[in-house]
Structure formats: C-alpha cells, structure tokens
Design a protein around this motif. Structure first.
Motif, PDB file in Angstrom:
ATOM      1  N   UNK A  11      18.388   5.645  -3.010  1.00 55.84           N
ATOM      2  CA  UNK A  11      17.660   5.596  -1.713  1.00 55.84           C
ATOM      3  C   UNK A  11      17.035   4.215  -1.370  1.00 55.84           C
ATOM      4  N   UNK A  12      16.400   3.778  -2.534  1.00 55.52           N
ATOM      5  CA  UNK A  12      15.869   2.393  -2.309  1.00 55.52           C
ATOM      6  C   UNK A  12      16.712   1.390  -1.784  1.00 55.52           C
ATOM      7  N   UNK A  13      17.935   1.409  -2.201  1.00 52.53           N
ATOM      8  CA  UNK A  13      18.933   0.789  -1.658  1.00 52.53           C
ATOM      9  C   UNK A  13      19.215   0.857  -0.289  1.00 52.53           C
ATOM     10  N   UNK A  14      19.369   1.926   0.014  1.00 56.00           N
ATOM     11  CA  UNK A  14      19.567   2.388   1.541  1.00 56.00           C
ATOM     12  C   UNK A  14      18.521   2.082   2.341  1.00 56.00           C
ATOM     13  N   UNK A  15      17.401   2.120   2.003  1.00 52.28           N
ATOM     14  CA  UNK A  15      16.209   1.948   2.774  1.00 52.28           C
ATOM     15  C   UNK A  15      15.967   0.257   3.027  1.00 52.28           C
ATOM     16  N   UNK A  16      16.473  -0.396   1.712  1.00 57.39           N
ATOM     17  CA  UNK A  16      16.266  -1.664   1.902  1.00 57.39           C
ATOM     18  C   UNK A  16      17.218  -2.309   3.046  1.00 57.39           C
ATOM     19  N   UNK A  17      18.437  -1.907   3.092  1.00 58.33           N
ATOM     20  CA  UNK A  17      19.449  -2.080   4.270  1.00 58.33           C
ATOM     21  C   UNK A  17      18.605  -1.542   5.509  1.00 58.33           C
ATOM     22  N   UNK A  53       0.920  -1.084  -0.095  1.00 55.40           N
ATOM     23  CA  UNK A  53      -0.243   0.053   0.008  1.00 55.40           C
ATOM     24  C   UNK A  53       0.779   1.106  -0.015  1.00 55.40           C
ATOM     25  N   UNK A  54       2.222   1.382   0.645  1.00 58.60           N
ATOM     26  CA  UNK A  54       2.686   2.467   0.687  1.00 58.60           C
ATOM     27  C   UNK A  54       3.432   2.896  -0.914  1.00 58.60           C
ATOM     28  N   UNK A  55       3.601   4.276  -0.895  1.00 60.16           N
ATOM     29  CA  UNK A  55       4.186   4.809  -2.384  1.00 60.16           C
ATOM     30  C   UNK A  55       5.692   4.166  -2.182  1.00 60.16           C
ATOM     31  N   UNK A  56       6.595   4.180  -1.094  1.00 54.97           N
ATOM     32  CA  UNK A  56       7.904   3.833  -1.139  1.00 54.97           C
ATOM     33  C   UNK A  56       8.105   2.232  -1.634  1.00 54.97           C
ATOM     34  N   UNK A  57       6.967   1.451  -0.708  1.00 51.40           N
ATOM     35  CA  UNK A  57       7.060   0.076  -0.928  1.00 51.40           C
ATOM     36  C   UNK A  57       6.851  -0.130  -2.438  1.00 51.40           C
ATOM     37  N   UNK A  58       5.963   0.698  -2.975  1.00 55.94           N
ATOM     38  CA  UNK A  58       5.690   0.393  -4.561  1.00 55.94           C
ATOM     39  C   UNK A  58       7.110   0.622  -5.235  1.00 55.94           C
ATOM     40  N   UNK A  59       7.728   1.872  -4.827  1.00 52.10           N
ATOM     41  CA  UNK A  59       9.176   2.073  -5.585  1.00 52.10           C
ATOM     42  C   UNK A  59      10.138   0.844  -5.212  1.00 52.10           C
ATOM     43  N   UNK A  60       9.913   0.272  -4.137  1.00 49.29           N
ATOM     44  CA  UNK A  60      10.905  -0.543  -3.964  1.00 49.29           C
ATOM     45  C   UNK A  60      10.766  -1.722  -4.670  1.00 49.29           C
ATOM     46  N   UNK A  61       9.379  -2.262  -4.793  1.00 48.63           N
ATOM     47  CA  UNK A  61       9.006  -3.405  -5.732  1.00 48.63           C
ATOM     48  C   UNK A  61       9.327  -3.228  -7.136  1.00 48.63           C
ATOM     49  N   UNK A  62       9.236  -1.709  -7.642  1.00 47.62           N
ATOM     50  CA  UNK A  62       9.706  -1.480  -9.152  1.00 47.62           C
ATOM     51  C   UNK A  62      11.180  -1.743  -9.035  1.00 47.62           C
ATOM     52  N   UNK A  63      11.963  -1.046  -8.298  1.00 50.74           N
ATOM     53  CA  UNK A  63      13.401  -1.150  -8.238  1.00 50.74           C
ATOM     54  C   UNK A  63      13.783  -2.848  -8.232  1.00 50.74           C
ATOM     55  N   UNK A  64      13.065  -3.399  -7.703  1.00 50.66           N
ATOM     56  CA  UNK A  64      13.447  -4.793  -7.694  1.00 50.66           C
ATOM     57  C   UNK A  64      13.289  -5.467  -8.888  1.00 50.66           C
ATOM     58  N   UNK A  65      12.032  -5.091  -9.542  1.00 50.98           N
ATOM     59  CA  UNK A  65      11.737  -5.601 -10.953  1.00 50.98           C
ATOM     60  C   UNK A  65      12.552  -5.453 -12.002  1.00 50.98           C
ATOM     61  N   UNK A  66      12.974  -4.035 -12.075  1.00 51.77           N
ATOM     62  CA  UNK A  66      13.964  -3.427 -13.241  1.00 51.77           C
ATOM     63  C   UNK A  66      14.427  -2.166 -12.696  1.00 51.77           C
TER      64      UNK A  66
END
Lengths: 354, 297
Positions: B189-195, B163-176
């Motif tokens: 930022x997504x990388x840093x947030x994942x860690x 549901x969150x915007x950042x979560x969506x961004x992370x899923x998108x980054x993981x995809x491509x």
C-alpha cells in the motif's frame, strides 16, 4: 530424412572447456549457419530493393546493438547514450572521407576508432559510478554530444548536416541497395565473429565476471577500472562502425535522427533480443526494424475501416516501441534468445519432452 | 554587464527552480520509498496538464472542479501504474526497471501527442495575469502564483510526512522495508501511495506550468531536468531535491545570461545542467545531501 547422431544432442555430453565454448556446438548448427549465409548472399538478387533495405538496416543497427549488448548485457553497465556514439561514428566517417581523402572503406574503421576514444572518455565516470548513476551520466553525455553535433560546423556541418560519399572499391561504387548489402553483410560477419571470439577470451570472461559480481571479480585480480572503460571503448567501436555504415548508406548525416529515442531503441533491441546473447542481439534488432514495417502493413489492411488509425500511425509506431519494451520486461525478461532456446530444448527430446 | 538583467534572470531562475524542486521532490519520493527511478516523471506532468486542459476546454467545467477531478484521476492513475506495471518488477535488476519506466515514458508521450496533437494549447484564463513590481523588478502574477503553489505543496509534503500516520508509515518503509512490514505496515500500500502522491504532485506542477506557458509535449522535458536537480541534491533527500531544483533553475538562467553576453553558443540554457550533472557525478555521486552508498560484502 536421415539425421546423423550429431544433429542435435539430447543432453550435455561435453567433457572439455574447449567443447563448451565452441561457436558451433554441433556440425548441424555450423551447416545451418553456412546455409543461412548462402541464402543471404542470394537474397538481394532475388528480392526487391525494399526487402534488401530492411536487411541493410538490420545489419548496421545490429552491429551497433551488439556493442551495446557487450556493454550492458555482458559487462552490466547501463548506457543511455548509445545513439550519440552511433551518430559520432557516422559524422566522423563522413568527416574523414571528405577532408582527408581517405577511402571510405578505411574511413569506416577509423571512425570506429575515433568513436572508441570518445566512448572511453565518456566511460571514465564509469570507473567510479555504476547502475542508476551511470545511466544518468550517459544520458547527460547523449545531450552534450547532441548539442556538439548541432554546433560543431567544422565536424558535422552543424544543423545542416554533412554529406557522406558512397563507398568505392577498385573503381566500383557501392551506391545501390543491392551492392551495399554485401558490404554491410561483410561487416556484420566480421564484427559478430570478432565479438563472439572476444567474449570467449580472457577479456570477455572478465567482462562477465565484472557483471556478475564486481567485488569478487576485483578480488580475483581483474582490474575493474580497466575493464569498465574497455567495455565502453569496445561498445563505442561497434557503435561507430555501425554509424559509419549508416552514414555512407544514406549519403547524408544530420543530427536530427540522433536523439535519445534512438538510444532507447538500441536498448529495446538488446532487451527484446536478450541481454548477454550475441545472436539474440540480431533477433532483437530484426524485431525492432520489422515492427514498424509490420504495423505499416497492418494499417494498410485495417486502415480502410478505421481512418482515424491511419492518421496516427507514426504515433502508434512509437507507442508500439514503448509497449514492446514494457511487455517484454514483464513477460519475457530474458528476451527472444531465451524463447529460441526453449523451442530448441523442446525439440531436443521430442516427443518425450518431460 | 547588465546587472538589472542578471537580477531579473536570477529571480526567474528561483521561480522556475522551485517548480523543478517540486517535481524533483516527487521523483525522489518514488525513489526513496520504492527504489525505482522514474524516467516517466515528465509524462506525469504532461498527463496531468492535458487531462485538466481537456476537462476545462472540452467539457467546459469550472476550474476548481476540473482541477479536483484531475487530481483524483492522477491518484488512481498512479496507483494503477504501480499495481499493474511496476509490481511485477520488484526484485528485477535495476536496468530492467529503468527500461520499464523509459518504455512507459515513450508510450505515454506518443499516446498523448496522438490524442492532443503536437501544438501548444493555451489554458483558459483562470487568474488575471498582470505585472507587479517588487523592489524595482517586474514579476508576472502567474509566476508569483506558481511560486506560492510550489511553497504550499512543499509545506503540505512536510506536514504529511511529519504528522500523519501514513506519512510515518512511508518514512518507516523507506528506512527499512522488512522492519516496516514486520510492524504491520502494508508495504504494497505504501508503494502504491508513493506513486499516487508523486503523480498528483507532478500533475499540480504540470497544470501550473501549463497555465503560464500553455500545454505541449515540451512539458515532459522537465522530467529530464529533474535528474540534474535530484542528483545534485542527493537522490534520497527530499530537502536536497528542493535545493537542487533551485540551484538548477538559477544556473539555467545564469547560463543563459553568460551565453547571451559572452559565449553566443545558442542553447547553453538547456545543456548547462547536464555539464553540472557530469561534474557532480565525478566528484560527489551521492549529491549534496544524499547518503553515501556503503556496500557490505
């Protein structure tokens, strides 16, 4: 000092493949190697047992580390279980010489062959998987073999460990640092020359081809399964011989020291020395063996002012290993061998380096 | 054959398995979004548990405050680790990245043993520990609590990514990564947030286990147990990690039962997951739910 025109060439003038793959590119480098060898022959007579002991350590760890470098640096496969093979060699050699009456000097290569067999079995998954998955598979092998050492009383003496008899040749027992040094030196010479020569042969080129691009290698007619398992076999042979030398040096082998930390130290040796460099392996091993000693020495000087540091020295040594790995990977990923090449390249054209 | 004991062990297995699942989940999170295999995952648990322990015992803070500070600390720690140490490694071969995290793991392990000592330190009693009987089986409330916490983390994870915007961004980054970057997502930022998320979640697991068993460097062994769990489930599947963790947890306890009843090997409990790991890698390296690697030339 009159340097001959051949002492160090200021460029690449090789015109044949043979000249390109020669072990000693110039007479100078060969002379240096011979001089180094002569110095090493004198060392135990001149320096004390402590120094000789360090050189012996560099010797047997260096042999095992070269095996790992053939696997990781030349064939591009990852192994987190090298210490288990090292330990297996030590136990196997003790087992053979204790139970079958085979002289130690023969037990050492035999132990190497036994380790080869084990390594090839562990390497079978390598035919199918690579990279990260292989790293985890070898990690599992490390734990399984460690468990085996602790339980197999008939083979390793279980958790109590087993005694390894000293090496005896023609009635002379090599049980002092001074005499054992020559045995280790001989093994290092033979194993390093054999390794260097193997890497110049078709098999060695096949290893490198598998590392650089395994699909292209396969298309060019290299049997991937064969060479991946062979790399594990060769690597385990080196580990086994190194381990056997270690066992007969200490006279006692127990599973306690054969942990994942030692596997990581082996990896650290080849990363610090330089992946895919034979001489780098020896430099990296020397670095890893001397690092704790240098820290001990520093502690003796600094420890007087900071008593807290001295108590934590064993932890500091471990931290230094981790830190050395991290710093080398970030700042000098090609290792000491690369640095050495740069230094040589600088002097090649001195004073006109640019 | 002791049916009651077996059932009890299976229940224990489920409870510890869910915790493995949580740690495996945070391990998979890092792998999925940054393609880094984190061999220092166990040290995250350890750091979280020790920091919380120090805040509670040495500084005498109340639990809720100490716990929140621990989480904030772990968040910053995760971001710093990614930015300072792992960012230079982007594009390096896989062995370098693996060795880097192994180096970090040794460094932290030794450092923490130096600071906090080798002995097991008990956590101050936060919740009452007593036995409750559920369907004729004895379960400690502490275990029950850890089970509930694990489930809460999983639900939170799910909601965040769904549901969150950042979560969506992370899923998108993981995809491509490239597509995500071209759509205006900051991949850094997504990388840093994942860690950071991974460190925080691991710390919660570390504190939970610490409250039950006390804190010691043995905690970091969970970081090794994560590999069988994550590989079994498939390295890039969050659901797979949870199920893999559950299976490994139950398997461990069943192995202990088999060992105790028939084999008497002594420590099959610790080794069994690795036998399973080897078998999975031989048969189905991409795990139960992972995507099969397809290579293009």
């Amino acid at each position: 000092m009159a340097l001959s025109a051949d002492s160090m060439r200021c460029g690449e003038f090789r015109t044949t493949y043979k000249a390109d793959t020669t072990i000693f590119p110039t007479p100078m480098s060969r002379n240096f190697a011979i001089a180094g060898l002569i110095i090493l022959l004198i060392v135990p007579q001149v320096f004390d047992a402590y120094f000789t002991n360090l050189l012996i350590q560099i010797g047997y760890y260096g042999i095992a580390a070269l095996g790992l470098n053939i696997l990781v640096g030349f064939t591009g496969q990852i192994s987190l279980g090298h210490a288990a093979f090292f330990g297996f060699g030590a136990f196997a050699s003790a087992w053979i010489s204790n139970n079958f009456g085979i002289p130690v000097i023969l037990a050492i290569p035999l132990a190497g062959l036994m380790t080869t067999a084990v390594g090839m079995v562990v390497g079978i998954p390598a035919a199918r998987i690579k990279g990260l998955y292989l790293a985890i598979a070898t990690l599992a092998a490390q734990f399984i073999l460690e468990d085996f050492f602790n339980r197999a009383d008939w083979f390793s003496g279980g958790s109590a460990g087993s005694l390894a008899p000293p090496l005896t040749l023609f009635g002379f027992s090599f049980d002092t640092d001074k005499s054992y040094f020559y045995i280790v030196l001989a093994f290092v010479l033979v194993m390093y020359l054999a390794g260097t020569n193997m890497l110049r042969s078709r098999d060695g080129r096949a290893f490198v081809a598998v590392r650089d691009h395994y699909l292209s290698a396969e298309i060019m007619g290299i049997n991937l399964t064969k060479y991946r398992i062979l790399a594990f076999g060769v690597s385990s042979f080196y580990a086994g011989v190194g381990g056997a030398l270690f066992g007969h040096y200490l006279g006692f082998v127990s599973a306690e020291g054969i942990t994942i930390l030692l596997s990581i130290q082996f990896l650290a040796m080849i990363i610090i020395g330089g992946l895919g460099s034979v001489m780098g392996t020896l430099m990296g091993t020397a670095f890893m063996v001397l690092l704790p000693e240098v820290m001990d020495g520093t502690m003796k000087v600094v420890g007087g002012y900071l008593p807290g540091l001295e108590r934590g020295v064993s932890y500091l040594k471990e931290m230094a290993i981790g830190l050395a790995i991290v710093l080398f990977l970030i700042f000098e990923p090609d290792g000491l061998a690369h640095r050495w090449k740069q230094i040589k390249a600088y002097w090649k054209l001195y004073p006109f380096s640019y | 054959m002791n049916g009651q004991l077996l059932l009890q062990l299976v229940i224990n297995g489920v409870i510890i398995g869910v915790l493995y699942g949580v740690v495996a989940m945070s391990f998979v999170l890092i792998y999925k979004s940054t393609q880094v295999v984190n061999f220092a995952q166990g040290e995250f648990l350890l750091i979280g548990a020790w920091v919380c322990w120090a805040l509670l015992v040495k500084f005498g803070l109340p639990f809720w405050l100490g716990f929140l500070i621990t989480l904030a600390f772990m968040f910053v720690f995760g971001v710093l680790l990614q930015v300072v140490v792992l960012r230079p490694m982007i594009g390096e071969p896989i062995i370098s990245v693996i060795m880097l995290t192994i180096g970090l793991s040794i460094f932290f392990q030794a450092g923490l043993s130096w600071i906090f000592g080798e002995y097991v330190q008990p956590f101050p009693r936060v919740f009452d520990i007593e036995m409750v009987t559920i369907a004729g089986l004895n379960v400690q409330t502490a275990y029950l609590m850890s089970f509930v916490i694990s489930l809460l983390i999983m639900v939170g994870f799910f909601a965040f990514f769904k549901y969150s915007r950042m979560g969506l961004a992370m899923r998108a980054t993981a995809f491509d990564q490239q597509v995500a970057a071209s759509l205006g997502i900051s991949v850094h930022r997504v990388f840093a947030l994942a860690w950071a998320i991974s460190a925080v979640v691991s710390a919660v697991a570390g504190v939970t286990i610490g409250m039950i068993n006390g804190v010691s460097s043995a905690l970091s062994f969970i970081g090794i147990k994560v590999f069988p769990a994550a590989i079994l489930g498939g390295l890039d599947s969050i659901i797979g990690a949870i199920i893999g963790g559950l299976i490994i947890g139950v398997l461990e306890n069943v192995a202990q039962f088999v060992d105790g009843e028939w084999l008497h090997w002594g420590n099959l409990y610790n080794i069994a997951p690795f036998y399973v790991l080897v078998i999975i890698l031989m048969i189905r390296p991409y795990g139960l739910f992972g995507t099969k690697d397809i290579e293009r030339i």
